[in-house]
Scaffold this active site. Structure first.
Site, PDB file in Angstrom:
ATOM      1  N   TYR A 155       0.813  -1.226   0.000  1.00 53.36           N
ATOM      2  CA  TYR A 155       0.000   0.000   0.000  1.00 53.36           C
ATOM      3  C   TYR A 155       0.840   1.265   0.000  1.00 53.36           C
ATOM      4  O   TYR A 155       0.456   2.289  -0.550  1.00 53.36           O
ATOM      5  CB  TYR A 155      -0.911   0.023   1.230  1.00 53.36           C
TER       6      TYR A 155
ATOM      7  N   SER B  92      -1.524  -5.848  -7.625  1.00 50.03           N
ATOM      8  CA  SER B  92      -1.598  -4.823  -6.583  1.00 50.03           C
ATOM      9  C   SER B  92      -2.309  -5.389  -5.369  1.00 50.03           C
ATOM     10  O   SER B  92      -3.058  -6.374  -5.468  1.00 50.03           O
ATOM     11  CB  SER B  92      -2.360  -3.598  -7.096  1.00 50.03           C
ATOM     12  N   ASP B  93      -2.091  -4.761  -4.223  1.00 51.83           N
ATOM     13  CA  ASP B  93      -2.968  -5.025  -3.094  1.00 51.83           C
ATOM     14  C   ASP B  93      -4.291  -4.315  -3.380  1.00 51.83           C
ATOM     15  O   ASP B  93      -4.390  -3.461  -4.266  1.00 51.83           O
ATOM     16  CB  ASP B  93      -2.344  -4.537  -1.787  1.00 51.83           C
ATOM     17  N   TRP B  94      -5.306  -4.657  -2.617  1.00 58.80           N
ATOM     18  CA  TRP B  94      -6.651  -4.187  -2.922  1.00 58.80           C
ATOM     19  C   TRP B  94      -6.762  -2.662  -2.724  1.00 58.80           C
ATOM     20  O   TRP B  94      -6.445  -2.137  -1.665  1.00 58.80           O
ATOM     21  CB  TRP B  94      -7.649  -4.921  -2.035  1.00 58.80           C
TER      22      TRP B  94
ATOM     23  N   SER C  91      -5.035  -0.032  -4.032  1.00 56.04           N
ATOM     24  CA  SER C  91      -3.750   0.544  -3.618  1.00 56.04           C
ATOM     25  C   SER C  91      -3.028   1.297  -4.729  1.00 56.04           C
ATOM     26  O   SER C  91      -1.885   1.702  -4.544  1.00 56.04           O
ATOM     27  CB  SER C  91      -2.827  -0.561  -3.092  1.00 56.04           C
TER      28      SER C  91
END
Length: 719
Positions: free
Chosen positions: A235, A266-268, A270
């Protein structure tokens, strides 16, 4: 000043293949990485064949997630929709999604796994979770987590493998192998320098290249070398740019420097600039769409690739070749793992759940760390005694929150586990009076914390907890404290007053059974700290990371406020993290890295190094005898540290470079063999942007903890 001999690692294998000259010295066996069922080249060829049949709209639809936890499927191309599931402590069951597992085993947290220092167990742990993924039709596990424990307040420390890059690397590579041998893709996360969850979406990690290479990247490097097929970005910003849209981070550090060629996601929620994302080297934007309950400033179309890629193409800001690269990487990864050729779901793995519970239990047995024992432990179950149990976590299962939360089933509380061993000798009272405390033969106080992603937690226990422990210890000399937490806690206020202290971490659904076994002496504790526990948070590196005038918070509201100003988190300590920091600053911690007590004793002797000197680029073999000199069978973790006696750059007083966990029955002596390679003596030279070894004298230090060196030898490295 020593001359510097530079070397380029042609391959990143960490162990040498060189044969020892003397047969009494054995070279360590090489780690064998995961090999996918279909080679990268063949998988990429098939991916390009599919790509060439796709329209631009179909391509764009593939580079963003669907339904929060899935990738897009295409029946006409035989591409399945793939489920990506959290997390590192087992399978996180999401009841809002269809076709979920009815149950999944809650394993001890990853930091507990690291406390075992048992690489084979890391493999079994991950294999068990991978089998549950296959049973639940999960193609990709969003783990393991491997960010370094920089500060004790990080809310996600429980998901990671501690403060030392070497220990984390060895645990991670075995995790990857165990997971992917089940046919489930492992995801290394969170790349990179995600070491706090305080305002993580507006947190900028300002970290130099040497610290990145020596501290924050080695676990990722080991995971990549082990064959991990997915990486998730973090993030935070890294040196001024969000990790998930940073070309320096993804193309530079991950793909070019570490050689990663598979899927990067990607992270959720982010990433915030689709043009940068598409050019960065990222492949998959997750979840690909906004969440209804999120504030409007998190729902902009330009944040999501599926919403904005077409217009970026039309405006000439990105090229179709950029989209093709992303699609090719996604498909190549899926094809190589065989996900287009075989069913993802395999119900036969349901038969293995009982085995998984046993792995979880064994992990708990080996992870719990006996930190203090003034003769109070073990407590014989055959004696006519009374045990008073109290404290918040006596009758509930402690665990971390967020994506890593796994509820488990058939949970065994501390109370239930102690009663199974001691029966009616155990009494639980939520608020015992002073007389009851005095009358008990033993008092066990169960303290803990609830840690979670999205926010950081205080290093300090609530003052009510400290007062309760101090009061109990003042009334009963046989007071034992159990701490269930995801990181180190401030125990300075009462540490000297209690008779026993066990760090039980987040032990999973059955871990308190292991706790009861340790209390009773059925199991000899063997866990050792993968962290340093400081006396006060101000002693630690990075203790000033929260902006002046701001405070810790809980809940998700602050985490989602991406409109807030960016916070620079300056890694001014550089490579001096954990025990490296405390030793360099001559700060005595409460408990040292690598420390853990046993119910038996061990003798270290006869350290022999194969050669007194080696040339730069060579490996060195050595051996040492370890004997169980006590009266109980046990496991010892033998730790190997290296010290560069004179260096042209600032280096730690010692660095962990090897370890072995060995089973020793009482009276038994074993000879352990070790191999150190060129990389183990190297530092990252910022001038040449490469690893470097300086000829000169090095100490090889052998001990049972970072502060307990029991044997040492000298080695000359010559040009």
């Amino acid at each position: 000043m020593k001359r510097i001999a530079h070397f380029i690692l042609i391959c990143t294998v960490l162990y040498s293949c060189a044969k020892p000259v003397n047969q009494e010295f054995k070279t360590k066996t090489m780690f064998k990485p995961f090999t996918p069922p279909i080679t990268y080249d063949d998988a990429k060829k098939q991916a390009i064949e599919i790509l060439n049949q796709m329209t631009i709209d179909e391509k764009i639809s593939l580079i963003g997630g669907y339904n929060m936890f899935y990738t897009k499927g295409f029946e006409k191309f035989n591409i399945p929709a793939l489920y990506l599931s959290d997390a590192t402590q087992g399978v996180n069951i999401r009841p809002e999604l269809p076709n979920q597992l009815e149950k999944s085993v809650a394993f001890p947290s990853t930091i507990a796994l690291a406390s075992t220092w048992n690489t084979a167990l890391s493999n079994s742990y991950a294999k068990s979770i991978g089998e549950e993924c296959r049973a639940g039709e999960i193609a990709v596990l969003l783990g393991p987590g491997m960010n370094i424990y920089r500060i004790s307040q990080n809310g996600r420390n429980f998901e990671y493998a501690g403060e030392d890059p070497y220990l984390a690397a060895r645990m991670v590579e075995n995790y990857v192998l165990g997971m992917q041998n089940t046919g489930t893709i492992a995801t290394l996360k969170h790349f990179v320098a995600n070491n706090t969850d305080y305002k993580r979406r507006t947190s900028n990690s300002v970290v130099d290249q040497r610290a990145l290479r020596e501290i924050y990247m080695p676990a990722f490097e080991a995971g990549v070398n082990a064959g991990a097929m997915a990486v998730m970005t973090s993030y935070n910003l890294v040196n001024g740019e969000y990790a998930g849209q940073s070309k320096d981070v993804i193309t530079g550090l991950l793909r070019e420097d570490l050689g990663f060629k598979w899927l990067v996601m990607s992270d959720w929620w982010s990433v915030y600039d689709s043009e940068k994302v598409i050019k960065s080297g990222l492949d998959l934007d997750m979840p690909g769409e906004p969440r209804a309950e999120y504030p409007d400033y998190m729902k902009k179309d330009e944040f999501f690739l599926r919403s904005s890629a077409k217009s970026l193409l039309e405006d000439g800001k990105v090229e179709e070749a950029d989209i093709d690269r992303m699609v090719t990487n996604i498909l190549t990864t899926q094809i190589a793992m065989g996900l287009l050729e075989r069913p993802i779901k395999d119900t036969s793995y349901f038969e293995n759940f009982n085995d998984h519970i046993e792995v979880a239990l064994q992990t708990a047995r080996e992870s719990m760390v006996l930190l203090k024992n003034n003769g109070v432990l073990p407590i014989s179950k055959s004696e006519d005694i009374s045990i008073l149990l109290t404290g918040e976590y006596s009758d509930k299962i402690p665990c971390g929150g967020g994506a890593a939360e796994v509820k488990g089933y058939d949970n065994v509380t501390m109370l239930a586990a102690l009663k199974e061993v001691y029966g009616s000798k155990v009494t639980y009272l939520e608020n015992p009076d002073n007389q009851t405390i005095k009358n008990a033969d033993y008092v066990i106080y169960s303290a803990g914390t609830f840690d979670s992603e999205g926010w950081d937690k205080s290093f300090d226990f609530p003052e009510t907890v400290n007062k309760e422990i101090k009061n109990i210890a003042s009334l009963n000399e046989n007071t034992i404290v159990a701490v269930s937490s995801g990181s180190g806690m401030n125990m300075t206020e009462w540490n000297d007053e209690v008779a026993g202290l066990i760090y039980s971490w987040y032990p999973g659904q059955i871990g308190f059974k292991a706790f009861a076994e340790i209390v009773a002496g059925i199991t000899n504790p063997s866990g050792k700290l993968p962290i340093t526990i400081e006396k006060t948070f101000k002693d630690s590196p990075g203790s000033d990371y929260i902006p002046e005038g701001k405070e810790l918070y809980t809940g998700w509201q602050e985490d989602h406020k991406i409109i807030d100003p960016i916070i620079d988190v300056k890694y001014n300590e550089g490579i001096f993290v954990g025990y490296r920091w405390y030793e360099s600053k001559a700060i005595e911690p409460l408990y040292n890295f690598g420390f853990g007590l046993s119910y038996t004793s061990y003798e270290y002797s006869n350290l022999k190094i194969e050669h007194p000197s080696i040339k730069v680029g060579s490996s060195i073999n050595f051996k040492i005898d370890i004997k169980n000199t006590g009266d109980m069978d046990g496991q010892e973790i033998v730790q190997i540290y290296v010290r560069d006696i004179e260096s042209s750059v600032e280096r730690p007083l010692k660095e962990l470079k090897d370890f072995q966990k060995v089973q020793l029955n009482t009276g038994v002596k074993k000879t352990l063999h070790f191999t150190l390679t060129e990389r183990d003596f190297a530092f990252w030279d910022v001038k040449t942007e490469n690893w470097a070894v300086e000829p000169g004298q090095f100490e090889i230090l052998v001990g049972s903890a970072s502060n307990n060196i029991l044997a040492k030898g000298l080695l000359d490295i010559v040009q």
